[in-house]
Motif scaffolding. Structure first.
Motif, PDB file in Angstrom:
ATOM      1  N   THR A 158     -85.524  41.640 -86.082  1.00  0.00           N
ATOM      2  CA  THR A 158     -86.991  41.632 -86.094  1.00  0.00           C
ATOM      3  C   THR A 158     -87.533  41.142 -84.760  1.00  0.00           C
ATOM      4  N   ASN A 159     -88.623  41.749 -84.325  1.00  0.00           N
ATOM      5  CA  ASN A 159     -89.318  41.266 -83.133  1.00  0.00           C
ATOM      6  C   ASN A 159     -89.984  39.935 -83.485  1.00  0.00           C
ATOM      7  N   GLN A 160     -89.508  38.837 -82.915  1.00  0.00           N
ATOM      8  CA  GLN A 160     -89.979  37.506 -83.310  1.00  0.00           C
ATOM      9  C   GLN A 160     -91.304  37.112 -82.651  1.00  0.00           C
ATOM     10  N   GLN A 161     -91.701  37.816 -81.589  1.00  0.00           N
ATOM     11  CA  GLN A 161     -92.974  37.509 -80.958  1.00  0.00           C
ATOM     12  C   GLN A 161     -93.531  38.745 -80.269  1.00  0.00           C
ATOM     13  N   TYR A 162     -94.845  38.752 -80.135  1.00  0.00           N
ATOM     14  CA  TYR A 162     -95.517  39.849 -79.439  1.00  0.00           C
ATOM     15  C   TYR A 162     -96.302  39.262 -78.266  1.00  0.00           C
ATOM     16  N   VAL A 163     -96.125  39.885 -77.112  1.00  0.00           N
ATOM     17  CA  VAL A 163     -96.848  39.448 -75.914  1.00  0.00           C
ATOM     18  C   VAL A 163     -97.899  40.506 -75.596  1.00  0.00           C
ATOM     19  N   SER A 164     -99.161  40.122 -75.640  1.00  0.00           N
ATOM     20  CA  SER A 164    -100.257  41.073 -75.394  1.00  0.00           C
ATOM     21  C   SER A 164    -100.337  41.423 -73.915  1.00  0.00           C
ATOM     22  N   THR A 165    -101.139  42.417 -73.615  1.00  0.00           N
ATOM     23  CA  THR A 165    -101.303  42.845 -72.216  1.00  0.00           C
ATOM     24  C   THR A 165    -101.942  41.751 -71.373  1.00  0.00           C
ATOM     25  N   SER A 166    -102.654  40.838 -72.031  1.00  0.00           N
ATOM     26  CA  SER A 166    -103.279  39.725 -71.305  1.00  0.00           C
ATOM     27  C   SER A 166    -102.333  38.543 -71.156  1.00  0.00           C
ATOM     28  N   GLY A 167    -101.116  38.686 -71.734  1.00  0.00           N
ATOM     29  CA  GLY A 167    -100.148  37.602 -71.622  1.00  0.00           C
ATOM     30  C   GLY A 167    -100.127  36.668 -72.807  1.00  0.00           C
ATOM     31  N   GLU A 168    -100.997  36.868 -73.787  1.00  0.00           N
ATOM     32  CA  GLU A 168    -101.013  36.002 -74.960  1.00  0.00           C
ATOM     33  C   GLU A 168     -99.762  36.244 -75.808  1.00  0.00           C
ATOM     34  N   VAL A 169     -99.123  35.160 -76.249  1.00  0.00           N
ATOM     35  CA  VAL A 169     -97.916  35.254 -77.054  1.00  0.00           C
ATOM     36  C   VAL A 169     -98.263  34.955 -78.512  1.00  0.00           C
ATOM     37  N   ILE A 170     -97.930  35.890 -79.376  1.00  0.00           N
ATOM     38  CA  ILE A 170     -98.165  35.708 -80.812  1.00  0.00           C
ATOM     39  C   ILE A 170     -96.810  35.616 -81.499  1.00  0.00           C
ATOM     40  N   GLN A 171     -96.549  34.496 -82.143  1.00  0.00           N
ATOM     41  CA  GLN A 171     -95.292  34.297 -82.840  1.00  0.00           C
ATOM     42  C   GLN A 171     -95.369  34.879 -84.249  1.00  0.00           C
ATOM     43  N   LYS A 172     -94.305  35.526 -84.661  1.00  0.00           N
ATOM     44  CA  LYS A 172     -94.242  36.105 -86.012  1.00  0.00           C
ATOM     45  C   LYS A 172     -94.479  35.032 -87.076  1.00  0.00           C
ATOM     46  N   SER A 173     -93.743  33.936 -86.978  1.00  0.00           N
ATOM     47  CA  SER A 173     -93.832  32.895 -88.004  1.00  0.00           C
ATOM     48  C   SER A 173     -95.244  32.336 -88.124  1.00  0.00           C
ATOM     49  N   SER A 174     -95.904  32.136 -86.983  1.00  0.00           N
ATOM     50  CA  SER A 174     -97.265  31.578 -87.000  1.00  0.00           C
ATOM     51  C   SER A 174     -98.257  32.571 -87.592  1.00  0.00           C
ATOM     52  N   GLN A 175     -98.129  33.846 -87.206  1.00  0.00           N
ATOM     53  CA  GLN A 175     -99.065  34.853 -87.688  1.00  0.00           C
ATOM     54  C   GLN A 175     -98.944  35.043 -89.200  1.00  0.00           C
ATOM     55  N   ILE A 176     -97.723  35.114 -89.728  1.00  0.00           N
ATOM     56  CA  ILE A 176     -97.533  35.313 -91.163  1.00  0.00           C
ATOM     57  C   ILE A 176     -97.933  34.063 -91.940  1.00  0.00           C
ATOM     58  N   ALA A 177     -97.708  32.904 -91.354  1.00  0.00           N
ATOM     59  CA  ALA A 177     -98.104  31.662 -92.029  1.00  0.00           C
ATOM     60  C   ALA A 177     -99.626  31.573 -92.164  1.00  0.00           C
ATOM     61  N   SER A 178    -100.332  32.026 -91.128  1.00  0.00           N
ATOM     62  CA  SER A 178    -101.792  31.963 -91.171  1.00  0.00           C
ATOM     63  C   SER A 178    -102.391  33.119 -91.952  1.00  0.00           C
ATOM     64  N   ASN A 179    -101.673  34.236 -92.034  1.00  0.00           N
ATOM     65  CA  ASN A 179    -102.181  35.414 -92.751  1.00  0.00           C
ATOM     66  C   ASN A 179    -101.006  36.113 -93.459  1.00  0.00           C
ATOM     67  N   PRO A 180    -100.626  35.654 -94.666  1.00  0.00           N
ATOM     68  CA  PRO A 180     -99.456  36.196 -95.371  1.00  0.00           C
ATOM     69  C   PRO A 180     -99.524  37.692 -95.666  1.00  0.00           C
ATOM     70  N   SER A 181    -100.725  38.256 -95.719  1.00  0.00           N
ATOM     71  CA  SER A 181    -100.851  39.686 -96.018  1.00  0.00           C
ATOM     72  C   SER A 181    -100.722  40.555 -94.769  1.00  0.00           C
ATOM     73  N   TYR A 182    -100.612  39.927 -93.621  1.00  0.00           N
ATOM     74  CA  TYR A 182    -100.495  40.680 -92.377  1.00  0.00           C
ATOM     75  C   TYR A 182     -99.134  41.388 -92.336  1.00  0.00           C
ATOM     76  N   ILE A 183     -99.163  42.656 -91.927  1.00  0.00           N
ATOM     77  CA  ILE A 183     -97.912  43.432 -91.841  1.00  0.00           C
ATOM     78  C   ILE A 183     -97.366  43.325 -90.429  1.00  0.00           C
ATOM     79  N   TRP A 184     -96.392  42.412 -90.289  1.00  0.00           N
ATOM     80  CA  TRP A 184     -95.725  42.253 -88.982  1.00  0.00           C
ATOM     81  C   TRP A 184     -94.717  43.393 -88.782  1.00  0.00           C
ATOM     82  N   CYS A 185     -93.998  43.712 -89.839  1.00  0.00           N
ATOM     83  CA  CYS A 185     -93.091  44.866 -89.825  1.00  0.00           C
ATOM     84  C   CYS A 185     -92.827  45.303 -91.260  1.00  0.00           C
ATOM     85  N   SER A 186     -92.491  46.595 -91.418  1.00  0.00           N
ATOM     86  CA  SER A 186     -92.258  47.119 -92.765  1.00  0.00           C
ATOM     87  C   SER A 186     -91.564  48.479 -92.684  1.00  0.00           C
TER      88      SER A 186
END
Length: 262
Positions: A158-186
């Motif tokens: 699994t891709n554990q983090q996403y780096v946006s074009t602006s350089g912002e790093v989004i961690q999988k664990s943090s994103q799903i913890a804050s929004n459990p319905s978010y589809i990180w991968c499927s």
């Protein structure tokens, strides 16, 4: 045959006749004896030939029986070897929710190939690659893509983090913890032996649209397919044209290079 008297006037004539008769008798006896010998030798030869023929036939029959027996044994050994080669075995993989997944394979050494995947309870999303040497499982509870090779080794790819074009790093664990319905991968699916496709809401955080991503399982690189998006995306079967993708009711075919056709 009596001997004639020497005083008989036909003594000479009778003696000649007597000698002739003796010679004839001797010749006849010799002839009879010769014929008997020939007959006896011929009969003996026939007996010997018959006996030899029986012995030879017996040897041939024995050889044929032995050959058939050996052929049967070789055939049985070949069948046994083939059955042993096709004997099914399995690996057990446990998901984050504690469920056991059974991955069945057949063969041995370098000939092993995956045959099926089954969950102890409920359903599990999985796919077997074209060469049947790898399986991907989707751990729904953890939103993780698991790669299992033919030796039973498991990797979380699994891709554990996403780096946006602006350089912002989004961690999988943090994103799903804050929004459990978010589809990180499927719904991961093989595009070929070296690449998989999966569905994600990345690269957006505040939108509900879904996109298709391609991951190379060797270098773990992740690339978004720009031309496919939709509120409802499904990944279907792998065809000669590519992986079947249905986005909001429209069917596409996507290859491992990311090219899309209808």
């Amino acid at each position: 045959m009596g001997k004639p008297s020497i005083f008989s006037k036909d003594y000479g004539k009778k003696m000649r006749q007597r000698r002739r008769n003796v010679i004839i008798l001797v010749v006849a006896c010799l002839l009879v004896i010769t014929l008997c010998v020939i007959y006896i030798r011929g009969a003996f030869k026939d007996v010997v030939n018959t006996k030899n023929a029986k012995v030879n036939n017996s040897a041939v029959d024995k050889q044929t029986t032995d050959n058939n027996k050996n052929a049967s044994q070789s055939s049985n050994k070949a069948e046994t070897k083939e059955k042993d080669t096709k004997k099914e075995n399995s690996y057990k993989i446990q998901l984050s929710d504690g469920r056991d997944i059974t991955l069945t394979y057949e063969g041995d050494s370098s000939n092993k190939v995956f045959k099926s995947v089954a969950a102890a309870s409920g359903d599990v999303a999985y796919d077997i690659n074209p060469s049947h040497k790898n399986v991907i499982l989707f751990d729904n509870a953890a939103q993780s893509i698991l790669l299992i090779d033919i030796e039973g080794n498991k990797q979380d790819i699994t891709n554990q983090q996403y780096v946006s074009t602006s350089g912002e790093v989004i961690q999988k664990s943090s994103q799903i913890a804050s929004n459990p319905s978010y589809i990180w991968c499927s719904s991961p699916k093989f595009l070929d032996d070296g690449n998989i496709a999966y569905i994600s809401q990345l690269p957006w955080i505040g939108k509900t649209a879904k996109y298709v991503w391609i991951e190379n399982i060797q270098d773990k690189s992740h690339v978004m397919v720009q031309s496919v998006q939709g509120e409802n995306i499904q990944l279907g079967e792998l065809t000669e044209k590519g992986l079947t993708v249905i986005a909001d009711g429209t069917t596409f075919y996507m290859t491992a290079s990311g090219s899309v056709s209808q």
